[in-house]
Motif scaffolding. Structure first.
Motif, PDB file in Angstrom:
ATOM      1  N   ASP A 179       0.791  -1.235   0.054  1.00 18.27           N
ATOM      2  CA  ASP A 179       0.010  -0.144   0.069  1.00 18.27           C
ATOM      3  C   ASP A 179       0.852   1.290  -0.083  1.00 18.27           C
ATOM      4  O   ASP A 179       0.537   2.243  -0.627  1.00 18.27           O
ATOM      5  N   MET A 188      -5.496  -2.267  -7.612  1.00 14.44           N
ATOM      6  CA  MET A 188      -6.032  -2.965  -6.587  1.00 14.44           C
ATOM      7  C   MET A 188      -6.020  -4.441  -7.567  1.00 14.44           C
ATOM      8  O   MET A 188      -6.022  -5.448  -6.782  1.00 14.44           O
ATOM      9  N   LEU A 243       0.889   2.956  -3.800  1.00 12.03           N
ATOM     10  CA  LEU A 243      -0.109   4.214  -3.746  1.00 12.03           C
ATOM     11  C   LEU A 243       0.735   5.492  -3.387  1.00 12.03           C
ATOM     12  O   LEU A 243       0.322   6.315  -3.110  1.00 12.03           O
ATOM     13  N   ARG A 253      -6.331   7.343   2.188  1.00  7.31           N
ATOM     14  CA  ARG A 253      -7.209   8.191   1.294  1.00  7.31           C
ATOM     15  C   ARG A 253      -8.377   7.554   0.734  1.00  7.31           C
ATOM     16  O   ARG A 253      -8.618   6.217   0.713  1.00  7.31           O
ATOM     17  N   ALA A 296      -9.995   7.434  -1.924  1.00 11.98           N
ATOM     18  CA  ALA A 296     -10.074   6.977  -3.299  1.00 11.98           C
ATOM     19  C   ALA A 296      -9.445   5.512  -3.118  1.00 11.98           C
ATOM     20  O   ALA A 296      -9.544   4.549  -3.835  1.00 11.98           O
ATOM     21  N   VAL A 297      -8.360   5.231  -2.435  1.00 10.25           N
ATOM     22  CA  VAL A 297      -7.811   3.973  -2.205  1.00 10.25           C
ATOM     23  C   VAL A 297      -8.638   3.082  -1.177  1.00 10.25           C
ATOM     24  O   VAL A 297      -8.697   1.894  -1.751  1.00 10.25           O
ATOM     25  N   PRO A 330      -6.127  15.844   0.281  1.00  4.88           N
ATOM     26  CA  PRO A 330      -6.282  14.514   0.651  1.00  4.88           C
ATOM     27  C   PRO A 330      -5.322  14.077   1.711  1.00  4.88           C
ATOM     28  O   PRO A 330      -4.451  14.797   1.976  1.00  4.88           O
ATOM     29  N   ASN A 343      -1.037  10.261   3.954  1.00  2.00           N
ATOM     30  CA  ASN A 343      -0.661   8.883   3.697  1.00  2.00           C
ATOM     31  C   ASN A 343      -1.681   8.389   2.715  1.00  2.00           C
ATOM     32  O   ASN A 343      -2.777   8.249   3.147  1.00  2.00           O
ATOM     33  N   PRO A 344      -1.240   7.844   1.640  1.00  2.00           N
ATOM     34  CA  PRO A 344      -2.008   7.556   0.772  1.00  2.00           C
ATOM     35  C   PRO A 344      -2.881   6.246   1.005  1.00  2.00           C
ATOM     36  O   PRO A 344      -3.901   6.168   0.445  1.00  2.00           O
ATOM     37  N   VAL A 345      -2.392   5.549   1.704  1.00  2.00           N
ATOM     38  CA  VAL A 345      -3.146   4.331   2.228  1.00  2.00           C
ATOM     39  C   VAL A 345      -4.308   4.800   2.703  1.00  2.00           C
ATOM     40  O   VAL A 345      -5.372   4.094   2.661  1.00  2.00           O
ATOM     41  N   PRO A 402      -3.029   9.069  -5.468  1.00  2.00           N
ATOM     42  CA  PRO A 402      -3.982   7.979  -5.857  1.00  2.00           C
ATOM     43  C   PRO A 402      -5.076   8.543  -6.846  1.00  2.00           C
ATOM     44  O   PRO A 402      -5.274   7.666  -7.755  1.00  2.00           O
ATOM     45  N   TYR A 421     -12.723  -2.598  -6.355  1.00  2.00           N
ATOM     46  CA  TYR A 421     -12.313  -3.292  -7.441  1.00  2.00           C
ATOM     47  C   TYR A 421     -12.033  -4.611  -6.890  1.00  2.00           C
ATOM     48  O   TYR A 421     -11.703  -5.758  -7.533  1.00  2.00           O
ATOM     49  N   LEU A 442      -6.401   3.189 -10.029  1.00  4.00           N
ATOM     50  CA  LEU A 442      -6.676   2.376  -9.184  1.00  4.00           C
ATOM     51  C   LEU A 442      -7.182   1.128  -9.219  1.00  4.00           C
ATOM     52  O   LEU A 442      -6.988   0.171  -8.468  1.00  4.00           O
ATOM     53  N   GLU A 501     -11.497  15.846   2.542  1.00  7.79           N
ATOM     54  CA  GLU A 501     -10.519  15.692   1.754  1.00  7.79           C
ATOM     55  C   GLU A 501     -10.868  17.017   0.691  1.00  7.79           C
ATOM     56  O   GLU A 501      -9.998  17.488   0.129  1.00  7.79           O
ATOM     57  N   ASP A 554     -17.686   1.428 -13.478  1.00  4.26           N
ATOM     58  CA  ASP A 554     -16.242   1.722 -13.075  1.00  4.26           C
ATOM     59  C   ASP A 554     -16.381   3.481 -13.327  1.00  4.26           C
ATOM     60  O   ASP A 554     -15.811   4.279 -12.440  1.00  4.26           O
ATOM     61  N   ALA A 591     -11.423   2.062  -3.733  1.00  3.58           N
ATOM     62  CA  ALA A 591     -10.990   1.328  -4.808  1.00  3.58           C
ATOM     63  C   ALA A 591     -10.577  -0.133  -4.237  1.00  3.58           C
ATOM     64  O   ALA A 591     -10.824  -1.105  -5.047  1.00  3.58           O
ATOM     65  N   ARG A 592     -10.322  -0.225  -2.958  1.00  5.98           N
ATOM     66  CA  ARG A 592      -9.767  -1.516  -2.495  1.00  5.98           C
ATOM     67  C   ARG A 592     -11.190  -2.317  -2.264  1.00  5.98           C
ATOM     68  O   ARG A 592     -11.199  -3.481  -2.418  1.00  5.98           O
ATOM     69  N   LYS A 631     -14.651  12.043  -7.884  1.00  3.38           N
ATOM     70  CA  LYS A 631     -13.987  13.195  -8.124  1.00  3.38           C
ATOM     71  C   LYS A 631     -15.141  14.248  -8.382  1.00  3.38           C
ATOM     72  O   LYS A 631     -14.849  15.284  -9.224  1.00  3.38           O
ATOM     73  N   MET A 670     -13.962  -6.465  12.581  1.00  3.71           N
ATOM     74  CA  MET A 670     -15.086  -5.357  12.073  1.00  3.71           C
ATOM     75  C   MET A 670     -14.352  -4.064  11.765  1.00  3.71           C
ATOM     76  O   MET A 670     -13.571  -3.777  12.502  1.00  3.71           O
TER      77      MET A 670
END
Ligand SMILES: [Zn+2]
Lengths: 528, 169
Positions: A481, A498, A485, B157, B159-160, B150, B153-155, A489, B167, A494, B145, B100, B163-164, B108, B1
């Motif tokens: 990550d 992913m 990232l 965000r 968006a991330v 944002p 730490n990108p993790v 991002p 996707y 993305l 944000e 998508d 996306a996680r 955005k 949880m």
């Protein structure tokens, strides 16, 4: 200056006082010497090896019992002084050409004259000065050295010599080898620090029979030159003890009388060295040399010569532990002779409560240039022979799984970053470095637990394996990550990131290596 | 949880307020009748909403985010807690429930109004079956944000995070 008789070695005594000692003074017990105090880190390593070599050459113990007695109680200082004293004629630092001078060519009259900074391995060569790449040490900084620093520089160069242009030979262990020395982890005397690395005579390194032998100290005879009419020097042709006194470079120091303030240690002396002369085609060490203080990569098929391990870009981390402390079956790396001898015989003779470390050091060489000097200490466990065998096997599983994980991580981060990862080159080893860094603490904890497990169980430590599985998985998540990232991002694809992330864990779970440590039942909750 | 960052609001209070809307048609209607989230600010229903939440939700800086939450939740029929909002948008089929492209657009959005409009479309797509706490946390983070830039730490965000879930679902 005589390197056996004169006090030239910078050292620290138990009360913290700095001093200069002659070699025999390492056996003094009143306010004993506890550490060396060289002006540079590479000299420190060289001084250790000088003294270990001297002990091995002059006073190798007969067997492990004698070794152990002397570890706990050093010989009388007088006795050591006379044992060393016999070698004094070979250890004059300066003498007329034709008479022996320590680690210098016996007959070298004429050669290329060089400034003394040229003895230092990080000193830029002519090309580097031109390219203005000498960020290491500014040229012109080192103009003159006191005799003590000159001796240290000379030994450092001869023992580590990188390739130095046409015919300027590399050291007996190859250019810029890694050296590994055992050291007690807590307080100890210098004597103990040195003696831990001395082998008993059963290892084929008994003390010199003939004191002044050119088979050991090659500078006592004309150099075995290696030009077109000359020859290479193989282990069978000279005494094994020459390994401690290798002399690949033909050098003659020029002593200058007169007051000097040393550019390195700042000491003031009555004479100095500002130049030396040198010539190429010195001793060319060839064949299967196995220096006792250096780990080697051994070809299992015995088709290739043993290859000394070198300093590596990015330094050492726990994935090297097996190869430096025991052996790594994955790549053929094998711990140095002194380390293997320690596990095999000495370990049983020492107090198991005294923790030991392996002090590993060397240059990171880029051909003729030193990128940096680095040192690391790794934990050494005191294991019996059969225990060591088990720990080796189990730790191999842990290391293999870590390597596999790091490789998967690199591959999938590339997939996350680039549309066509296979076409992208570039150095992304920093990803490995971060991954190993993140898992180091858990590795050594697991290692200690493996050692405990091996005391009363010979079956694989399943619970420890599973712990390692979770450590690796967690580290993969975090590292992926953070690295994948680490752009904006919103500007990244993305979906691709992913997909790469999902593929990383799919491949992790289905990896053959990882299956060895994977918990039998799949955990209920997947955090992918 | 999963822990939702609800800016100090109690999950139970939020859920309770939401389920109570079923018996208060007038309130719900007030919240749904608006075009832009700020229209809700002076309504009685919004005041009742704020009364159940921590002081900080009433601060000027937070008010718009609070309004977005109240108006969006008014469109949620059933608190479907089995998966996160972003996962719900992906759905269980091969073909995503929300495409998508639409999904990226939602993220955005350039203004709170645009975000609100797209959010309503998403909730409608889910037939009002939405995870209340997950939706609330996501709205709060989106607005944070939007106003403060944002996360470093990108993790962490949105968006991330989305996306996680989307996707990988
Ligand atoms: Zn000096």
């Amino acid at each position: 200056m005589n390197l056996i008789e004169d006090p030239w070695i910078p050292a620290i005594r138990a009360d913290g006082r700095q001093c200069r000692i002659a070699p025999w003074q390492i056996a003094e017990t009143d306010n004993p010497v506890v550490e060396l105090a060289a002006p540079r880190a590479d000299f420190q390593g060289a001084l250790y090896q000088f003294l270990i070599g001297l002990l091995q050459t002059a006073t190798a113990p007969e067997d492990s019992e004698q070794w152990s007695d002397l570890y706990h109680e050093p010989p009388l200082a007088d006795k050591l002084a006379s044992a060393f004293g016999a070698f004094a004629p070979a250890f004059e630092l300066f003498s007329e050409v034709g008479k022996p001078a320590f680690l210098q060519d016996l007959t070298l009259q004429e050669g290329e004259a060089k400034g003394i900074a040229g003895l230092l391995i990080d000193a830029p060569g002519g090309k580097t000065v031109k390219d203005n790449l000498d960020f290491f040490i500014k040229s012109g900084q080192v103009e003159q050295l006191c005799p003590s620093c000159a001796a240290q520089a000379l030994f450092t160069l001869q023992t580590n010599a990188p390739s130095g242009g046409v015919g300027h030979r590399v050291g007996l262990r190859g250019g810029g080898p890694l050296t590994t020395l055992l050291k007690p982890a807590g307080a100890s005397t210098l004597w103990q620090k040195l003696w831990l690395n001395v082998l008993d005579s059963s290892n084929g390194l008994q003390s010199a029979n003939t004191v002044l032998s050119a088979d050991i100290f090659s500078w006592l005879a004309p150099t075995r030159v290696s030009d077109k009419t000359g020859q290479a020097t193989f282990p069978e042709e000279v005494a094994p003890l020459q390994m401690y006194w290798g002399m690949p470079r033909r050098i003659r120091l020029e002593k200058q009388p007169g007051f000097c303030q040393c550019s390195l240690c700042g000491g003031e002396t009555e004479s100095s060295v500002s130049h030396f002369i040198t010539r190429n085609y010195g001793t060319n060490y060839d064949g299967a040399w196995l220096h006792p203080l250096t780990p080697y990569r051994i070809d299992p098929k015995k088709e290739q010569l043993p290859l000394s391990l070198k300093g590596q870009k990015g330094g050492l981390n726990y994935r090297h532990w097996l190869g430096l402390v025991l052996r790594d079956d994955e790549n053929g790396d094998q711990a140095a002779k002194v380390v293997r001898d320690f596990q095999a015989t000495k370990s049983a003779l020492l107090d198991a409560a005294q923790p030991l470390q392996l002090w590993c050091f060397g240059y990171d060489m880029d051909n003729m240039k030193a990128r940096c000097w680095y040192e690391h200490t790794l934990p050494v466990m005191q294991l019996g022979a059969s225990q060591a065998e088990l720990v080796q096997q189990w730790a191999q599983v842990l290391v293999n799984c870590a390597r596999e994980s790091a490789q998967l991580l690199r591959q999938h981060i590339k997939q996350a970053w680039y549309r066509r990862p296979k076409d992208v080159g570039g150095d992304i080893t920093f990803i490995d470095a971060a991954f190993y860094q993140a898992t180091t603490g858990d590795f050594y904890k697991a290692l200690a637990a493996l050692a405990r497990h091996s005391q009363n169980d010979t079956s694989p430590p399943q619970a420890l394996y599973e712990g390692w599985f979770h450590t690796l998985k967690r580290a993969l998540e975090t590292q992926f990550d953070q690295s994948a990232l680490n752009a904006t991002p919103e500007a990244m694809d993305l979906k691709r990131v992913m997909a790469a992330r999902a593929a990383l864990f799919k491949n992790f779970h289905s990896s053959k290596q990882i299956k060895q440590i994977k918990p039998a039942k799949r955990p209920l909750k997947e955090t992918a | 949880m999963t822990e939702h960052n609800l800016h100090g609001a109690s999950p139970a209070a939020l859920r309770h307020w939401h389920s109570a809307l079923d018996g208060q048609r007038g309130m719900r209607a007030q919240l749904r009748r608006i075009d832009r989230p700020e229209d809700v600010l002076l309504s009685e229903a919004f005041a009742a909403f704020l009364a159940r939440l921590p002081e900080s939700w009433r601060h000027e800086r937070h008010l718009m985010a609070s309004a977005l939450v109240a108006s969006a939740l008014a469109w949620v029929q059933h608190d479907e807690q089995t998966s996160s909002f972003a996962k719900q948008l992906k759905g269980k089929e091969e073909r995503p429930l929300m495409s998508d492209m639409r999904f990226k657009q939602l993220l955005k959005s350039r203004t709170p109004e645009e975000f609100y409009r797209r959010l309503l479309r998403a909730i409608r797509l889910l037939k009002g079956q939405v995870n209340v706490l997950s939706l609330t946390a996501d709205i709060l983070q989106w607005y944070q944000e939007f106003t403060q830039g944002p996360e470093r730490n990108p993790v962490n965000r949105l968006a991330v995070k989305w996306a996680r879930d989307y996707y990988a679902a």
